[in-house]
Design an enzyme around this catalytic site. Structure first.
Site, PDB file in Angstrom:
ATOM      1  N   CYS A 100       0.827  -1.213   0.000  1.00 53.23           N
ATOM      2  CA  CYS A 100       0.000   0.000   0.000  1.00 53.23           C
ATOM      3  C   CYS A 100       0.858   1.260   0.000  1.00 53.23           C
ATOM      4  CB  CYS A 100      -0.963   0.006   1.177  1.00 53.23           C
ATOM      5  SG  CYS A 100      -0.172  -0.079   2.803  1.00 53.23           S
TER       6      CYS A 100
ATOM      7  N   HIS B 233      -1.998   1.355   7.254  1.00 56.74           N
ATOM      8  CA  HIS B 233      -2.311   1.517   5.835  1.00 56.74           C
ATOM      9  C   HIS B 233      -1.920   2.915   5.368  1.00 56.74           C
ATOM     10  CE1 HIS B 233      -4.143   0.195   2.156  1.00 56.74           C
ATOM     11  NE2 HIS B 233      -4.965   1.221   2.113  1.00 56.74           N
TER      12      HIS B 233
ATOM     13  N   ASP C 198      -8.184   4.574  -1.777  1.00 54.37           N
ATOM     14  CA  ASP C 198      -7.511   3.382  -1.264  1.00 54.37           C
ATOM     15  C   ASP C 198      -6.944   2.551  -2.412  1.00 54.37           C
ATOM     16  OD1 ASP C 198      -6.782   1.033   0.076  1.00 54.37           O
ATOM     17  OD2 ASP C 198      -8.444   1.208   1.487  1.00 54.37           O
TER      18      ASP C 198
END
Length: 313
Positions: A101, A208, A226
């Site tokens: 991520c 994250h 995201d």
């Protein structure tokens, strides 16, 4: 005598055929068992796998009716804190690995800011992708554990990116966070990247990275783009909830999480004006260029320079 020999040969032939048949049956049974085992394993794997996750109630999917309404209202408001959405949308990617991520977010943002990496991606093209971030931490480690906020900052520095960084400590206020979001979302030359805890948002997982793709002032909500799109879609969430998610301590370094503001106008680290001119000439001539030499900011000399220039995180 000849009859006995003939009978013997016939019997031997029959015995051989019987053995071959039995061997064939055994092979078929073995193949059948292997196929059944493979099918059972596949079924078991599918049953223990996932196809996306449902967003918690506090998060509003971007493509939902309410999410579309929020987008329309935000983009039509007098303030229009959606300027950064469009360059990010042009470069929106899905992370290549479950723990990538941070790398995917960084690649997406630097491409959105039109920053030249000064290194080859494929063929003659210079472009950011996750595998280019091979310093500060190894890709093998990043694939297994992801990266921390400090490593994210290190990687951005290695490419000469201009930035601001904030840890969500007790002296970093919600109002300060809101003002930073408003400032950056009102332009297309700065991007806020959040490092936060998914659990605080009611999502699965823990640490994250996500860039903010816009802000709805009336509802005080941010759009999180995201990069784990196999898991959650882009979604709106309350700014205050994200603020609390940044305050969660990262167990890998016992520091609160936070945010990094990446800025337009940076050049690839280590490229002199002559080297940039060479890159330009090679691009015009369609001649492949060599990767630019660069020094990881984790080197002793670079660390010393950063300590002189910046306060500690």
């Amino acid at each position: 005598m000849e009859c006995n020999c003939k009978i013997k040969r016939e019997k031997e032939k029959q015995d051989k055929e019987a053995l071959e048949l039995a061997d064939h049956v055994r092979r078929e049974a073995k193949i059948y068992a292997m196929v059944n085992k493979s099918v059972a394993s596949t079924i078991s794997s599918v049953q223990s796998s996932f196809h996306r996750r449902h967003l918690p109630q506090e998060c509003i999917a971007f493509s939902s009716p309410e999410g579309r309404t929020l987008f329309t209202e935000a983009i039509n408001s007098s303030n229009n804190y959606m300027q950064i959405y469009f360059p990010l949308a042009e470069q929106f990617i899905t992370q290549a690995e479950p723990a990538f991520c941070g790398l995917a977010t960084l690649a997406m943002c630097l491409n959105a800011l039109q920053i030249d990496p000064g290194r080859l991606w494929k063929g003659p093209w210079r472009w950011f992708s996750e595998e280019l971030f091979d310093c500060c931490t190894s890709l093998t480690v990043a694939k297994e554990k992801g990266i921390s906020m400090s490593e994210f900052i290190c990687l951005a520095r290695c490419y000469g990116v201009l930035m601001e960084k904030y840890r969500a400590t007790s002296d970093f206020s919600l109002e300060q966070f809101r003002n930073l979001v408003k400032r950056t979302c009102a332009t297309s030359s700065e991007i806020v990247v959040l490092n936060y805890s998914r659990q605080v948002l009611g999502q699965t997982g823990e640490g994250h990275f996500s860039p903010i793709g816009g802000y709805h002032a009336e509802r005080d909500m941010v759009l999180l783009m995201d990069v784990a799109r196999f898991k959650y879609p882009p979604h709106w969430v309350k700014l205050s909830r994200v603020f609390h998610a940044m305050q969660r301590v990262d167990p890998s370094n016992d520091l609160p999480r936070g945010l990094v503001i990446l800025k337009e106008g940076a050049h690839a680290a280590g490229c002199t004006s002559n080297e940039r001119q060479l890159l330009l000439c090679n691009e015009q001539l369609e001649v492949p260029v060599v990767p630019a030499r660069r020094q990881c900011c984790c080197s002793s000399s670079a660390v010393a320079a950063h300590r002189m220039a910046d306060p500690p995180l």
